[in-house]
Design a protein around this motif. Structure first.
Motif, PDB file in Angstrom:
ATOM      1  N   SER A   1       0.810  -1.220   0.000  1.00 40.51           N
ATOM      2  CA  SER A   1       0.000   0.000   0.000  1.00 40.51           C
ATOM      3  C   SER A   1       0.843   1.270   0.000  1.00 40.51           C
ATOM      4  O   SER A   1       0.429   2.288  -0.573  1.00 40.51           O
ATOM      5  N   GLN A   2       2.006   1.250   0.646  1.00 37.76           N
ATOM      6  CA  GLN A   2       2.813   2.460   0.741  1.00 37.76           C
ATOM      7  C   GLN A   2       3.505   2.821  -0.568  1.00 37.76           C
ATOM      8  O   GLN A   2       4.093   3.895  -0.685  1.00 37.76           O
ATOM      9  N   TYR A   3       3.446   1.941  -1.540  1.00 35.02           N
ATOM     10  CA  TYR A   3       4.050   2.232  -2.842  1.00 35.02           C
ATOM     11  C   TYR A   3       3.031   2.806  -3.835  1.00 35.02           C
ATOM     12  O   TYR A   3       3.405   3.163  -4.951  1.00 35.02           O
TER      13      TYR A   3
ATOM     14  N   PHE B   1      11.608  -2.054  -3.267  1.00 36.48           N
ATOM     15  CA  PHE B   1      10.535  -2.237  -4.242  1.00 36.48           C
ATOM     16  C   PHE B   1      10.973  -3.158  -5.373  1.00 36.48           C
ATOM     17  O   PHE B   1      10.207  -4.015  -5.830  1.00 36.48           O
ATOM     18  N   LEU B   2      12.200  -3.006  -5.834  1.00 31.50           N
ATOM     19  CA  LEU B   2      12.728  -3.872  -6.886  1.00 31.50           C
ATOM     20  C   LEU B   2      12.819  -5.315  -6.403  1.00 31.50           C
ATOM     21  O   LEU B   2      12.484  -6.251  -7.149  1.00 31.50           O
ATOM     22  N   TYR B   3      13.245  -5.507  -5.159  1.00 30.00           N
ATOM     23  CA  TYR B   3      13.321  -6.861  -4.604  1.00 30.00           C
ATOM     24  C   TYR B   3      11.924  -7.471  -4.463  1.00 30.00           C
ATOM     25  O   TYR B   3      11.741  -8.675  -4.686  1.00 30.00           O
ATOM     26  N   TYR B   4      10.961  -6.640  -4.107  1.00 33.13           N
ATOM     27  CA  TYR B   4       9.594  -7.148  -4.015  1.00 33.13           C
ATOM     28  C   TYR B   4       9.085  -7.597  -5.386  1.00 33.13           C
ATOM     29  O   TYR B   4       8.400  -8.624  -5.501  1.00 33.13           O
ATOM     30  N   LEU B   5       9.402  -6.829  -6.421  1.00 35.85           N
ATOM     31  CA  LEU B   5       9.002  -7.218  -7.768  1.00 35.85           C
ATOM     32  C   LEU B   5       9.613  -8.560  -8.154  1.00 35.85           C
ATOM     33  O   LEU B   5       8.933  -9.422  -8.726  1.00 35.85           O
TER      34      LEU B   5
ATOM     35  N   PHE C   1       7.795 -11.362  -6.063  1.00 35.45           N
ATOM     36  CA  PHE C   1       6.462 -11.706  -6.540  1.00 35.45           C
ATOM     37  C   PHE C   1       6.491 -12.322  -7.937  1.00 35.45           C
ATOM     38  O   PHE C   1       5.633 -13.147  -8.269  1.00 35.45           O
ATOM     39  N   SER C   2       7.465 -11.944  -8.744  1.00 33.28           N
ATOM     40  CA  SER C   2       7.615 -12.588 -10.053  1.00 33.28           C
ATOM     41  C   SER C   2       7.981 -14.055  -9.883  1.00 33.28           C
ATOM     42  O   SER C   2       7.433 -14.935 -10.569  1.00 33.28           O
ATOM     43  N   PHE C   3       8.893 -14.320  -8.954  1.00 34.98           N
ATOM     44  CA  PHE C   3       9.274 -15.711  -8.671  1.00 34.98           C
ATOM     45  C   PHE C   3       8.079 -16.488  -8.128  1.00 34.98           C
ATOM     46  O   PHE C   3       7.846 -17.643  -8.518  1.00 34.98           O
ATOM     47  N   VAL C   4       7.318 -15.875  -7.219  1.00 37.01           N
ATOM     48  CA  VAL C   4       6.145 -16.541  -6.643  1.00 37.01           C
ATOM     49  C   VAL C   4       5.134 -16.873  -7.730  1.00 37.01           C
ATOM     50  O   VAL C   4       4.561 -17.972  -7.760  1.00 37.01           O
ATOM     51  N   PHE C   5       4.918 -15.938  -8.648  1.00 41.62           N
ATOM     52  CA  PHE C   5       3.952 -16.169  -9.725  1.00 41.62           C
ATOM     53  C   PHE C   5       4.392 -17.326 -10.612  1.00 41.62           C
ATOM     54  O   PHE C   5       3.588 -18.214 -10.940  1.00 41.62           O
ATOM     55  N   ILE C   6       5.658 -17.331 -11.015  1.00 42.19           N
ATOM     56  CA  ILE C   6       6.158 -18.412 -11.879  1.00 42.19           C
ATOM     57  C   ILE C   6       6.100 -19.753 -11.154  1.00 42.19           C
ATOM     58  O   ILE C   6       5.684 -20.776 -11.725  1.00 42.19           O
ATOM     59  N   PHE C   7       6.496 -19.739  -9.880  1.00 43.70           N
ATOM     60  CA  PHE C   7       6.445 -20.971  -9.093  1.00 43.70           C
ATOM     61  C   PHE C   7       5.010 -21.471  -8.967  1.00 43.70           C
ATOM     62  O   PHE C   7       4.753 -22.680  -9.044  1.00 43.70           O
TER      63      PHE C   7
ATOM     64  N   TRP D   1      -2.282  -4.442 -11.413  1.00 47.02           N
ATOM     65  CA  TRP D   1      -1.152  -3.516 -11.562  1.00 47.02           C
ATOM     66  C   TRP D   1      -1.632  -2.160 -12.081  1.00 47.02           C
ATOM     67  O   TRP D   1      -1.195  -1.112 -11.614  1.00 47.02           O
ATOM     68  N   LYS D   2      -2.549  -2.194 -13.058  1.00 50.59           N
ATOM     69  CA  LYS D   2      -3.060  -0.940 -13.616  1.00 50.59           C
ATOM     70  C   LYS D   2      -3.868  -0.168 -12.579  1.00 50.59           C
ATOM     71  O   LYS D   2      -3.763   1.067 -12.476  1.00 50.59           O
ATOM     72  N   LEU D   3      -4.673  -0.868 -11.779  1.00 49.77           N
ATOM     73  CA  LEU D   3      -5.477  -0.206 -10.765  1.00 49.77           C
ATOM     74  C   LEU D   3      -4.607   0.470  -9.691  1.00 49.77           C
ATOM     75  O   LEU D   3      -4.944   1.553  -9.212  1.00 49.77           O
ATOM     76  N   LEU D   4      -3.492  -0.150  -9.363  1.00 49.78           N
ATOM     77  CA  LEU D   4      -2.680   0.344  -8.258  1.00 49.78           C
ATOM     78  C   LEU D   4      -1.639   1.362  -8.677  1.00 49.78           C
ATOM     79  O   LEU D   4      -1.366   2.317  -7.942  1.00 49.78           O
ATOM     80  N   PHE D   5      -1.045   1.208  -9.845  1.00 46.03           N
ATOM     81  CA  PHE D   5       0.130   2.008 -10.182  1.00 46.03           C
ATOM     82  C   PHE D   5      -0.050   2.917 -11.400  1.00 46.03           C
ATOM     83  O   PHE D   5       0.905   3.558 -11.817  1.00 46.03           O
TER      84      PHE D   5
END
Length: 222
Positions: free
Chosen positions: A78-80, A168-172, A175-181, A217-221
């Protein structure tokens, strides 16, 4: 001795993150309730390794796990959020309007409701409705483990001196790894939760995994 103006310019107001603790403690209590009441005092190992035909109360466990996932994910990201859109900020209830966390929570909740609804309709439309219950039973285990990682990240994010811009970059990446996994987890799980035909699997991944994520992603950023 520094001037009063110089001193005022360097005053830093400490953040009040008590709301984070309240939410995380609430999430933990939800899990305690789920394990002690809904899962009938099941141990963590028994819960994660139980088989579909031996399990009971799968739907309530899935709902609670989804609620905890929604809350912890919203707290973390939320803070991003750059701004709350004006059409959302203008909506007031009893004189209150949504802040960044409220807007993020609303967007993530909308994301999960849409994804779950269309997931149910997808399985019904291809004549494989019985597999839907096996699907959310299996996905509950995945998200249950993920929420513990999200709780740890929330604590580190709000209560440890980290550079949030760099994180933020590490979070991306995380979450990319989590999605692929998760995609491979769904594809190769022994419960065979995805449709058997390859084109249905491809359709599911594109329309019910990738497309909703792009919408969120579009709704948030943007």
């Amino acid at each position: 001795m520094p001037s009063s103006q110089h001193f005022i310019n360097h005053v830093r107001i400490p953040e009040n993150n008590d709301w984070v603790i309240f939410i995380l403690v609430g999430c933990i209590f939800l899990y305690v309730f789920m394990m002690n009441v809904i899962e009938r005092d099941a141990s963590l190992k028994d819960f994660l390794l139980q088989k579909y035909f031996d399990a009971s109360n799968n739907l309530p466990s899935w709902i609670i796990t989804s609620c905890v996932t929604t809350l912890t994910l919203s707290v973390l990201i939320s803070q991003y959020i750059p701004i709350v859109p004006k059409y959302i900020a203008d909506l007031q209830l009893f004189g209150y309007q949504l802040n960044k966390f409220g807007y993020t929570l609303l967007a993530v909740l909308f994301f999960y409701l849409i994804k779950s609804t269309f997931g149910f309709l997808f399985y019904q439309s291809i004549g494989d409705g019985k597999k839907w219950t096996i699907f959310y039973f299996t996905s509950t285990k995945f998200y249950f483990i993920l929420t513990f990682l999200l709780i740890i990240l929330c604590v580190a994010h709000y209560y440890f001196p980290i550079d949030r811009n760099k994180m933020f970059l590490y979070y991306l990446c995380f979450f990319s790894f989590v999605f692929i996994f998760k995609v491979f987890f769904y594809l190769f799980h022994k419960n065979k939760i995805l449709p058997e035909k390859w084109y249905y699997k491809f359709l599911y991944i594109c329309t019910l995994q990738i497309a909703p994520l792009l919408l969120l992603w579009k709704l948030l950023f943007f």
